[in-house]
Design a protein around this motif. Structure first.
Motif, PDB file in Angstrom:
ATOM      1  N   LEU A  87      -8.606 -22.139   1.603  1.00  0.00           N
ATOM      2  CA  LEU A  87      -9.903 -22.178   0.909  1.00  0.00           C
ATOM      3  C   LEU A  87     -10.997 -21.483   1.706  1.00  0.00           C
ATOM      4  CD1 LEU A  87      -9.838 -25.773  -0.621  1.00  0.00           C
ATOM      5  CD2 LEU A  87      -9.700 -23.597  -1.826  1.00  0.00           C
ATOM      6  N   THR A  88     -10.899 -21.557   3.044  1.00  0.00           N
ATOM      7  CA  THR A  88     -11.946 -20.927   3.850  1.00  0.00           C
ATOM      8  C   THR A  88     -11.940 -19.401   3.733  1.00  0.00           C
ATOM      9  OG1 THR A  88     -10.577 -20.769   5.833  1.00  0.00           O
ATOM     10  CG2 THR A  88     -11.906 -22.746   5.600  1.00  0.00           C
ATOM     11  N   VAL A  89     -10.875 -18.854   3.148  1.00  0.00           N
ATOM     12  CA  VAL A  89     -10.838 -17.398   2.959  1.00  0.00           C
ATOM     13  C   VAL A  89     -11.982 -16.964   2.036  1.00  0.00           C
ATOM     14  CG1 VAL A  89      -9.492 -15.479   2.029  1.00  0.00           C
ATOM     15  CG2 VAL A  89      -8.361 -17.263   3.343  1.00  0.00           C
ATOM     16  N   TYR A  90     -12.311 -17.835   1.053  1.00  0.00           N
ATOM     17  CA  TYR A  90     -13.349 -17.439   0.095  1.00  0.00           C
ATOM     18  C   TYR A  90     -14.602 -18.313   0.155  1.00  0.00           C
ATOM     19  CZ  TYR A  90      -9.563 -14.691  -1.839  1.00  0.00           C
ATOM     20  OH  TYR A  90      -8.543 -13.790  -1.989  1.00  0.00           O
ATOM     21  N   TYR A  91     -14.458 -19.542   0.597  1.00  0.00           N
ATOM     22  CA  TYR A  91     -15.588 -20.461   0.549  1.00  0.00           C
ATOM     23  C   TYR A  91     -16.671 -20.080   1.567  1.00  0.00           C
ATOM     24  CZ  TYR A  91     -18.460 -24.559   0.968  1.00  0.00           C
ATOM     25  OH  TYR A  91     -19.549 -25.376   1.032  1.00  0.00           O
ATOM     26  N   VAL A  92     -17.933 -20.181   1.137  1.00  0.00           N
ATOM     27  CA  VAL A  92     -19.062 -19.912   2.027  1.00  0.00           C
ATOM     28  C   VAL A  92     -19.994 -21.122   2.061  1.00  0.00           C
ATOM     29  CG1 VAL A  92     -21.110 -18.509   2.370  1.00  0.00           C
ATOM     30  CG2 VAL A  92     -18.999 -17.444   1.621  1.00  0.00           C
ATOM     31  N   PRO A  93     -20.235 -21.701   3.237  1.00  0.00           N
ATOM     32  CA  PRO A  93     -21.066 -22.910   3.315  1.00  0.00           C
ATOM     33  C   PRO A  93     -22.558 -22.590   3.349  1.00  0.00           C
ATOM     34  CG  PRO A  93     -20.227 -22.403   5.475  1.00  0.00           C
ATOM     35  CD  PRO A  93     -19.672 -21.350   4.544  1.00  0.00           C
ATOM     36  N   HIS A  94     -23.056 -22.019   2.278  1.00  0.00           N
ATOM     37  CA  HIS A  94     -24.476 -21.661   2.205  1.00  0.00           C
ATOM     38  C   HIS A  94     -24.998 -22.165   0.863  1.00  0.00           C
ATOM     39  CE1 HIS A  94     -27.968 -19.136   1.470  1.00  0.00           C
ATOM     40  NE2 HIS A  94     -27.997 -18.874   2.754  1.00  0.00           N
ATOM     41  N   ALA A 114     -22.357 -21.429  -1.905  1.00  0.00           N
ATOM     42  CA  ALA A 114     -21.255 -22.395  -1.912  1.00  0.00           C
ATOM     43  C   ALA A 114     -20.725 -22.597  -3.324  1.00  0.00           C
ATOM     44  CB  ALA A 114     -21.718 -23.718  -1.316  1.00  0.00           C
ATOM     45  N   TYR A 115     -21.619 -22.920  -4.247  1.00  0.00           N
ATOM     46  CA  TYR A 115     -21.195 -23.199  -5.619  1.00  0.00           C
ATOM     47  C   TYR A 115     -20.543 -21.972  -6.253  1.00  0.00           C
ATOM     48  CZ  TYR A 115     -21.363 -24.696 -10.462  1.00  0.00           C
ATOM     49  OH  TYR A 115     -21.024 -25.010 -11.739  1.00  0.00           O
ATOM     50  N   ASP A 116     -21.173 -20.810  -6.067  1.00  0.00           N
ATOM     51  CA  ASP A 116     -20.621 -19.576  -6.638  1.00  0.00           C
ATOM     52  C   ASP A 116     -19.251 -19.257  -6.052  1.00  0.00           C
ATOM     53  OD1 ASP A 116     -22.789 -19.279  -8.202  1.00  0.00           O
ATOM     54  OD2 ASP A 116     -23.801 -17.811  -6.930  1.00  0.00           O
ATOM     55  N   SER A 117     -19.107 -19.475  -4.738  1.00  0.00           N
ATOM     56  CA  SER A 117     -17.821 -19.126  -4.142  1.00  0.00           C
ATOM     57  C   SER A 117     -16.731 -20.080  -4.625  1.00  0.00           C
ATOM     58  CB  SER A 117     -17.906 -19.097  -2.613  1.00  0.00           C
ATOM     59  OG  SER A 117     -18.239 -20.353  -2.096  1.00  0.00           O
ATOM     60  N   VAL A 118     -17.065 -21.339  -4.832  1.00  0.00           N
ATOM     61  CA  VAL A 118     -16.075 -22.282  -5.367  1.00  0.00           C
ATOM     62  C   VAL A 118     -15.705 -21.881  -6.795  1.00  0.00           C
ATOM     63  CG1 VAL A 118     -15.671 -24.668  -6.076  1.00  0.00           C
ATOM     64  CG2 VAL A 118     -16.764 -24.193  -3.899  1.00  0.00           C
ATOM     65  N   ASN A 119     -16.710 -21.502  -7.577  1.00  0.00           N
ATOM     66  CA  ASN A 119     -16.460 -21.021  -8.926  1.00  0.00           C
ATOM     67  C   ASN A 119     -15.538 -19.820  -8.921  1.00  0.00           C
ATOM     68  OD1 ASN A 119     -17.402 -22.445 -11.019  1.00  0.00           O
ATOM     69  ND2 ASN A 119     -19.396 -21.453 -11.142  1.00  0.00           N
ATOM     70  N   LEU A 124     -19.084 -30.190  -0.026  1.00  0.00           N
ATOM     71  CA  LEU A 124     -18.956 -28.736   0.090  1.00  0.00           C
ATOM     72  C   LEU A 124     -19.112 -27.934  -1.202  1.00  0.00           C
ATOM     73  CD1 LEU A 124     -16.267 -28.560   2.907  1.00  0.00           C
ATOM     74  CD2 LEU A 124     -18.743 -28.698   3.079  1.00  0.00           C
ATOM     75  N   PRO A 125     -18.640 -28.413  -2.382  1.00  0.00           N
ATOM     76  CA  PRO A 125     -18.839 -27.599  -3.590  1.00  0.00           C
ATOM     77  C   PRO A 125     -20.317 -27.436  -3.939  1.00  0.00           C
ATOM     78  CG  PRO A 125     -17.159 -29.265  -3.965  1.00  0.00           C
ATOM     79  CD  PRO A 125     -17.810 -29.593  -2.656  1.00  0.00           C
ATOM     80  N   TRP A 126     -21.176 -28.279  -3.378  1.00  0.00           N
ATOM     81  CA  TRP A 126     -22.629 -28.169  -3.553  1.00  0.00           C
ATOM     82  C   TRP A 126     -23.025 -28.169  -5.029  1.00  0.00           C
ATOM     83  CZ3 TRP A 126     -25.835 -29.272   0.201  1.00  0.00           C
ATOM     84  CH2 TRP A 126     -27.176 -28.888   0.135  1.00  0.00           C
ATOM     85  N   ASN A 127     -22.370 -29.020  -5.813  1.00  0.00           N
ATOM     86  CA  ASN A 127     -22.797 -29.213  -7.197  1.00  0.00           C
ATOM     87  C   ASN A 127     -23.598 -30.508  -7.283  1.00  0.00           C
ATOM     88  OD1 ASN A 127     -20.800 -31.145  -6.954  1.00  0.00           O
ATOM     89  ND2 ASN A 127     -19.266 -29.965  -8.085  1.00  0.00           N
ATOM     90  N   GLN A 128     -24.023 -30.862  -8.483  1.00  0.00           N
ATOM     91  CA  GLN A 128     -24.871 -32.049  -8.638  1.00  0.00           C
ATOM     92  C   GLN A 128     -24.203 -33.299  -8.067  1.00  0.00           C
ATOM     93  OE1 GLN A 128     -27.992 -32.601  -9.788  1.00  0.00           O
ATOM     94  NE2 GLN A 128     -28.264 -30.385  -9.860  1.00  0.00           N
ATOM     95  N   ARG A 129     -22.945 -33.489  -8.432  1.00  0.00           N
ATOM     96  CA  ARG A 129     -22.262 -34.690  -7.988  1.00  0.00           C
ATOM     97  C   ARG A 129     -22.188 -34.754  -6.457  1.00  0.00           C
ATOM     98  NH1 ARG A 129     -16.358 -36.502  -9.832  1.00  0.00           N
ATOM     99  NH2 ARG A 129     -16.611 -34.678 -11.146  1.00  0.00           N
ATOM    100  N   ALA A 130     -21.828 -33.597  -5.876  1.00  0.00           N
ATOM    101  CA  ALA A 130     -21.707 -33.535  -4.423  1.00  0.00           C
ATOM    102  C   ALA A 130     -23.058 -33.849  -3.767  1.00  0.00           C
ATOM    103  CB  ALA A 130     -21.249 -32.140  -4.007  1.00  0.00           C
TER     104      ALA A 130
END
Ligand code: FES
Lengths: 164, 219
Positions: B54-61, B65-70, B138-144
């Motif tokens: 997952l860290t290949v694409y995920y960005v913790p910003h 963050a949300y866009d990269s998870v999407n 980490l997904p940085w959505n509302q629930r998170a």
């Protein structure tokens, strides 16, 4: 117990080993293929380009003097828009003919720069030198600078940008 | 040929000894509840592998963050699968860890000489919960976002040190880019490294001491 071996049949041990190998292979494939696909997916995505980009009115281009034109194109890569910049050297001859050279070095893709003294394109990375018409003078570059297809329409110079 | 290569390696690495002490060791007659530790270990490895992917694409910003998870979910080949396994594996791991602990407790397997195995197990439980808590943001959505607001606020209710702990967890007053970055760091470095060390001790002790038998009547 020894029955299977004596009659030439499959022993239980062989059978289990074989099954484990088949199962293991299947699991490896089922997990391995998606894993590889996941890693290489963006690399396989291509965005072909085939556009004519206007560089500017020809009358403003100095005669017999390589002049750099730059432009950039925005593209959505992954989840972000990335701007890629391009540079082209235009040489306008007195008889109104044009020569357009990409500024990408043919060695390992650094960007070359025109130097008035000593009148050549110099690559800063490994000291490659190209003449005014693009052919290699010295250094490691294997090919002349890439000539770019171009046209003049209503006094505007266009270059043809093609990417597979 | 294979046998000779194996013999060459075995003389130098002691592979047969490793095999016989770890996998061929004697175990008492036990039941399926004794597989929960291995199940947990399997899930932990799975979480590690899918997490690294997952860290290949995920960005913790906060902005990405949300866009990269999407992006992982909808555009990368098998991204939905990798993230799905990580997501459900996390939940399942908490379940197996708890069941594993219950089995150990009800069979009295925490007693002498296995107290340290139990203690490292308790810390492993905490680290596992910490992994779940930090990963949730980490997904940085509302629930998170709101789950972390609630979770860190709970830490804030502890007498005396609570407010300070809350600020340390969040990296300041409210949730921010700092919160996301430090949760990410905890999730992929601090907690996993701790987990690895504890699992190492835990497994060493399991091999060294052997597993306990099911208590008999009157024991
Ligand atoms: S990249 Fe231009 S000389 Fe090597």
């Amino acid at each position: 117990m020894a029955g299977a071996e004596e009659t030439g049949g499959l022993s239980r041990r062989k059978f289990v080993t074989g099954m484990l190998a088949v199962l293991g292979g299947t699991i490896t494939a089922v997990i391995g293929l998606p894993a590889v696909g996941y890693l290489v997916a963006p690399a396989l995505k291509r965005s072909p380009t085939d556009v004519w980009v206007p560089l500017g009115p020809v009358e403003s281009i100095p005669i017999d003097q390589p002049t750099l034109f730059t432009f950039s194109r925005a593209e959505r890569i992954g989840w972000e828009t990335t701007a890629t910049s391009y540079g082209m050297y235009v040489l306008r001859s007195p008889d109104e003919r044009y020569r357009v050279l990409s500024n990408v070095c043919t060695h390992l893709a650094c960007r070359v720069v025109w130097k008035d003294d000593p009148q050549d394109y110099t690559c800063p990375c490994h000291d490659g030198h190209f003449a005014k018409d693009g052919h290699v003078l010295s250094g490691p570059p294997p090919r002349p600078l890439q000539a770019v297809e171009h046209k003049v329409e209503e006094g505007i110079l266009y270059v043809h940008l093609v990417e597979a | 040929m294979v046998a000779r290569v194996y013999a060459w390696l075995d003389r130098r690495l002691g592979l047969t000894t490793i095999y016989s002490t770890t996998l061929d060791r004697k175990v008492p007659k036990v039941n399926w509840a004794f597989t929960l530790g291995s199940a947990t270990l399997f899930l932990a490895v799975m979480q590690g592998v899918t997490g690294i992917f997952l860290t290949v694409y995920y960005v913790p910003h906060p902005e990405q963050a949300y866009d990269s998870v999407n992006y992982i979910m909808n555009e990368v080949a098998f991204g939905w699968l990798i993230r799905g396994v990580h997501h459900w594996g996390a939940t399942l791991m908490v379940v197996t860890v708890f069941l594993h602990m219950l089995r150990t407790f009800f069979y009295g397997s925490y007693k002498y000489p296995r107290e340290i195995t139990w203690m490292t197990g308790v810390f492993l439980l905490l680290v596992t919960l910490g992994m779940g808590f930090t990963g949730y943001l980490l997904p940085w959505n509302q629930r998170a976002y709101w789950a972390t607001t609630v979770g860190t606020s709970i830490a804030g209710t502890v007498p005396l040190v609570g407010p300070l702990v809350e600020r340390i967890l969040r990296g300041g007053e409210g949730l921010s880019a700092l919160t996301l970055a430090r949760f990410f760091s905890a999730h992929i470095w601090m907690l996993p490294v701790t987990l690895l060390a504890l699992v190492g001790i835990h497994l060493y002790l399991v091999v060294r001491l052997g597993i306990s038998h099911i208590p008999r009547e009157g024991e």
